[in-house]
Design a protein around this motif. Structure first.
Motif, PDB file in Angstrom:
ATOM      1  N   PRO A   1      22.392  42.820  36.118  1.00 51.19           N
ATOM      2  CA  PRO A   1      21.664  42.978  37.389  1.00 51.19           C
ATOM      3  C   PRO A   1      22.581  43.339  38.555  1.00 51.19           C
ATOM      4  CG  PRO A   1      20.852  41.061  36.209  1.00 51.19           C
ATOM      5  CD  PRO A   1      22.024  41.575  35.426  1.00 51.19           C
ATOM      6  N   HIS A   2      22.081  44.230  39.430  1.00 52.39           N
ATOM      7  CA  HIS A   2      22.877  44.747  40.539  1.00 52.39           C
ATOM      8  C   HIS A   2      23.293  43.663  41.533  1.00 52.39           C
ATOM      9  CE1 HIS A   2      22.317  48.798  39.181  1.00 52.39           C
ATOM     10  NE2 HIS A   2      21.006  48.719  39.242  1.00 52.39           N
ATOM     11  N   ASN A   3      22.550  42.574  41.586  1.00 55.25           N
ATOM     12  CA  ASN A   3      22.891  41.518  42.556  1.00 55.25           C
ATOM     13  C   ASN A   3      23.979  40.580  42.042  1.00 55.25           C
ATOM     14  OD1 ASN A   3      21.342  40.307  40.579  1.00 55.25           O
ATOM     15  ND2 ASN A   3      20.280  38.930  41.978  1.00 55.25           N
TER      16      ASN A   3
ATOM     17  N   THR B   1      31.238  41.998  37.243  1.00 52.48           N
ATOM     18  CA  THR B   1      32.057  43.152  36.873  1.00 52.48           C
ATOM     19  C   THR B   1      33.450  42.677  36.469  1.00 52.48           C
ATOM     20  OG1 THR B   1      32.764  43.460  39.162  1.00 52.48           O
ATOM     21  CG2 THR B   1      30.807  44.681  38.438  1.00 52.48           C
ATOM     22  N   ILE B   2      33.669  41.362  36.509  1.00 54.56           N
ATOM     23  CA  ILE B   2      34.953  40.753  36.168  1.00 54.56           C
ATOM     24  C   ILE B   2      34.834  40.111  34.789  1.00 54.56           C
ATOM     25  CG2 ILE B   2      36.590  38.936  36.792  1.00 54.56           C
ATOM     26  CD1 ILE B   2      35.753  39.403  39.729  1.00 54.56           C
ATOM     27  N   GLY B   3      35.737  40.471  33.872  1.00 56.65           N
ATOM     28  CA  GLY B   3      35.644  40.014  32.494  1.00 56.65           C
ATOM     29  C   GLY B   3      35.569  38.514  32.348  1.00 56.65           C
ATOM     30  N   PHE B   4      36.445  37.769  33.060  1.00 61.96           N
ATOM     31  CA  PHE B   4      36.453  36.317  32.914  1.00 61.96           C
ATOM     32  C   PHE B   4      35.192  35.678  33.467  1.00 61.96           C
ATOM     33  CE2 PHE B   4      41.342  35.630  32.588  1.00 61.96           C
ATOM     34  CZ  PHE B   4      41.276  36.017  31.260  1.00 61.96           C
ATOM     35  N   ASN B   5      34.583  36.279  34.494  1.00 65.16           N
ATOM     36  CA  ASN B   5      33.316  35.748  35.000  1.00 65.16           C
ATOM     37  C   ASN B   5      32.206  35.931  33.970  1.00 65.16           C
ATOM     38  OD1 ASN B   5      34.543  35.024  37.357  1.00 65.16           O
ATOM     39  ND2 ASN B   5      33.642  36.618  38.618  1.00 65.16           N
ATOM     40  N   VAL B   6      32.212  37.079  33.293  1.00 70.27           N
ATOM     41  CA  VAL B   6      31.256  37.306  32.207  1.00 70.27           C
ATOM     42  C   VAL B   6      31.475  36.281  31.103  1.00 70.27           C
ATOM     43  CG1 VAL B   6      30.588  38.924  30.384  1.00 70.27           C
ATOM     44  CG2 VAL B   6      30.987  39.767  32.703  1.00 70.27           C
TER      45      VAL B   6
ATOM     46  N   VAL C   1      42.752  43.036  46.746  1.00 69.45           N
ATOM     47  CA  VAL C   1      41.306  42.803  46.674  1.00 69.45           C
ATOM     48  C   VAL C   1      40.714  43.251  47.994  1.00 69.45           C
ATOM     49  CG1 VAL C   1      39.443  41.141  46.343  1.00 69.45           C
ATOM     50  CG2 VAL C   1      41.632  40.799  45.187  1.00 69.45           C
ATOM     51  N   GLN C   2      39.706  44.093  47.939  1.00 70.05           N
ATOM     52  CA  GLN C   2      39.055  44.548  49.170  1.00 70.05           C
ATOM     53  C   GLN C   2      38.042  43.496  49.595  1.00 70.05           C
ATOM     54  OE1 GLN C   2      37.118  48.330  48.937  1.00 70.05           O
ATOM     55  NE2 GLN C   2      37.257  48.659  51.123  1.00 70.05           N
ATOM     56  N   ALA C   3      38.313  42.835  50.717  1.00 67.65           N
ATOM     57  CA  ALA C   3      37.468  41.741  51.198  1.00 67.65           C
ATOM     58  C   ALA C   3      36.355  42.306  52.060  1.00 67.65           C
ATOM     59  CB  ALA C   3      38.293  40.733  51.983  1.00 67.65           C
ATOM     60  N   THR C   4      35.242  42.644  51.460  1.00 65.44           N
ATOM     61  CA  THR C   4      34.141  43.255  52.188  1.00 65.44           C
ATOM     62  C   THR C   4      33.071  42.225  52.522  1.00 65.44           C
ATOM     63  OG1 THR C   4      33.124  43.849  50.086  1.00 65.44           O
ATOM     64  CG2 THR C   4      34.458  45.530  51.154  1.00 65.44           C
ATOM     65  N   THR C   5      32.413  42.414  53.668  1.00 68.21           N
ATOM     66  CA  THR C   5      31.284  41.557  54.042  1.00 68.21           C
ATOM     67  C   THR C   5      30.029  42.122  53.398  1.00 68.21           C
ATOM     68  OG1 THR C   5      32.341  41.094  56.149  1.00 68.21           O
ATOM     69  CG2 THR C   5      30.002  40.604  55.972  1.00 68.21           C
ATOM     70  N   LYS C   6      29.457  41.408  52.448  1.00 67.53           N
ATOM     71  CA  LYS C   6      28.336  41.942  51.689  1.00 67.53           C
ATOM     72  C   LYS C   6      27.004  41.733  52.407  1.00 67.53           C
ATOM     73  CE  LYS C   6      30.655  41.341  47.273  1.00 67.53           C
ATOM     74  NZ  LYS C   6      30.658  42.737  46.860  1.00 67.53           N
ATOM     75  N   ASN C   7      26.867  40.653  53.133  1.00 66.20           N
ATOM     76  CA  ASN C   7      25.623  40.414  53.855  1.00 66.20           C
ATOM     77  C   ASN C   7      25.893  39.453  55.007  1.00 66.20           C
ATOM     78  OD1 ASN C   7      25.336  37.621  52.860  1.00 66.20           O
ATOM     79  ND2 ASN C   7      24.987  38.638  50.882  1.00 66.20           N
ATOM     80  N   LYS C   8      24.874  39.200  55.788  1.00 70.04           N
ATOM     81  CA  LYS C   8      25.039  38.399  57.000  1.00 70.04           C
ATOM     82  C   LYS C   8      25.531  36.991  56.689  1.00 70.04           C
ATOM     83  CE  LYS C   8      22.552  36.982  61.161  1.00 70.04           C
ATOM     84  NZ  LYS C   8      21.264  36.996  61.875  1.00 70.04           N
ATOM     85  N   ASN C   9      25.118  36.460  55.544  1.00 71.67           N
ATOM     86  CA  ASN C   9      25.481  35.090  55.211  1.00 71.67           C
ATOM     87  C   ASN C   9      26.809  34.976  54.471  1.00 71.67           C
ATOM     88  OD1 ASN C   9      23.063  34.015  56.291  1.00 71.67           O
ATOM     89  ND2 ASN C   9      21.975  34.662  54.439  1.00 71.67           N
TER      90      ASN C   9
END
Length: 470
Positions: A172-174, A179-184, A343-351
């Motif tokens: 799922p896109h959310n 996309t990280i192997g160890f998280n999977v 690591v690119q620290a991007t703000t994904k959403n307001k929260n």
């Protein structure tokens, strides 16, 4: 997302999960199997052999090669490869074996000599996107295991992970974290634990070698221009630093096969390949550079797709798209490495607050560092290393002014100077406080903070979060 069954089995140790158990876990998680590449029965008739004598055949491009396959007598082969390694290991197909390409191997007489099968290249193993050199050369096997014990055995290729099964999963896109192997791996582990009543706390992924420590600093080196960056130094073991230019460090075939199955391009540099492996495991972009090249300084710049490491004279050392400049590649003669993590620290959403991004990505860098230690130790390279120093938000585009009096008025409580400093530090802001006035620097990726009001709201949210935790 490509997932290897061999890779999962390796980290789940000896629990012996079946293909169905894995696929039931995918189904419960809502992961759709887009494609499945089953190689488990494609290599049944292949064997590991040890190269003996190699002699060039007169007036021919071929060589006459004797290979030890564990029988009383060595077996003769005629082959036109050029990259033989004396005493090295290769894959061999015997008479009537069917190769993954569909070719049926036959005993032949070539150049008036008997050839009792075929010594294989990567092309014979049906790998795609090979270079011309990879197509024309024998597949030399390099391994951490003692391969002499696997010579001629029917399950020998299992040691190389050739008989693997690869799933291409639509996640799922959310769930960007998957996309990280160890998280999977950890997500699958949780489902398997619930469904099968098995304790999977001791995943091999967590069984890392002890961290080493050495006092190293970034000497005469200026690193600028990143949101979140880590770096550390590694000293190589003395026996790795060869004087003989013909000697080299080679990627073990098990890792090479895994990377090929996971759709990574195999580079001609072991450190570039280990970077890809660590990127798959942790999601962190890792670059190894010979420290000697950085003594006069290095600049790092980034875009959404590329990292560029360059000398002050603008000569590119490394580009994540183009790879290493050949002048700056680390090699078997490199004594000290600088390892750079990004690591690119991007703000994904307001929260998704800045302090959360910094904490999460700092954790990722530390996990990538642990894998660097693991793999360099695995390859016998590591002598000593220090933990990564992490630099946050070196680029600032907005500078806002506020005051402790105004903040106290807004929050209806008195904040001591020390408390206010701690609060701004927790949020990851750079600031200068002069009497009552406070200058706060906002990094470029915090597009949600453009005014003093935005800053005050951010501080209010953080105070509210702290109060809830307390």
């Amino acid at each position: 997302m490509y997932i290897s069954k061999k890779w999962l089995d390796h980290h789940f140790l000896s629990n012996g999960f079946t293909i169905k158990q894995y696929e039931d876990a995918f189904d419960k998680l809502g992961w759709k199997i887009v494609d499945k590449y089953d190689q488990t029965s494609m290599f049944n008739n292949l064997f590991i052999g040890k190269i003996g004598n190699v002699s060039k055949i007169d007036n021919s491009d071929d060589s006459f090669v004797f290979v030890d396959l564990g029988d009383e007598l060595v077996d003769p082969f005629v082959s036109n490869y050029k990259n033989w390694i004396d005493g090295g290991f290769v894959l061999v197909a015997k008479d009537k074996a069917v190769l993954p390409t569909g070719e049926i191997v036959k005993n032949q007489i070539i150049d008036n000599r008997a050839s009792v099968g075929k010594i294989l290249s990567l092309k014979d193993l049906n790998f795609k996107n090979l270079t011309e050199l990879e197509k024309e050369n024998v597949f030399n096997i390099f391994s951490h295991e003692y391969l002499v014990e696997k010579i001629g055995l029917p399950n020998g290729v299992s040691e190389l992970w050739l008989d693997d099964l690869i799933w291409n999963l639509a996640i799922p896109h959310n769930r960007d974290d998957l996309t990280i192997g160890f998280n999977v791996l950890k997500t699958i582990a949780k489902v398997l634990e619930e469904k099968n009543g098995i304790d999977l706390k001791n995943l091999r992924a967590k069984q890392l070698v002890n961290n080493h420590s050495v006092g190293l600093k970034l000497r005469n080196t200026a690193i600028t221009g990143l949101d979140l960056l880590g770096y550390n130094f590694v000293e190589a073991k003395s026996y790795v630093v060869y004087d003989d230019s013909d000697l080299n460090l080679n990627l073990f075939s098990k890792q090479e096969i895994l990377l090929r199955y996971l759709n990574f391009k195999i580079e001609d540099n072991i450190f570039a390949n280990l970077s890809n492996l660590i990127f798959y495991e942790t999601g962190v972009k890792t670059v190894f550079i010979d420290e000697d090249f950085l003594q006069n300084g290095v600049n790092i710049s980034t875009t959404s797709e590329e990292i560029i490491i360059s000398k002050h004279n603008e000569d590119v050392v490394f580009s994540s798209i183009d790879g290493y400049n050949s002048n700056y590649k680390p090699s078997h003669r490199t004594k000290n490495y600088v390892v750079i993590y990004y690591v690119q620290a991007t703000t994904k959403n307001k929260n998704y607050k800045k302090y959360e991004a910094v904490k999460q990505n700092s954790d990722l860098i530390n996990q990538a560092f642990e894998r660097v230690v693991f793999w360099l130790d695995h390859y016998g390279i590591l002598a000593t290393t220090n933990k990564p120093e992490i630099m946050v938000n070196n680029l600032f585009k907005i500078e806002l002014k506020t005051s402790s009096a105004k903040l106290n008025d807004k929050f209806g409580k008195y904040l001591k100077a020390k408390d206010l400093n701690n609060l701004l530090s927790d949020l990851g802001f750079d600031f200068n406080q002069n009497s009552e006035e406070i200058d706060v620097k906002i990094s470029e990726y915090r597009q949600d903070i453009k005014t003093e009001k935005d800053l005050i709201n951010e501080i209010r949210d953080w105070l509210s979060l702290k109060n809830k935790k307390n």
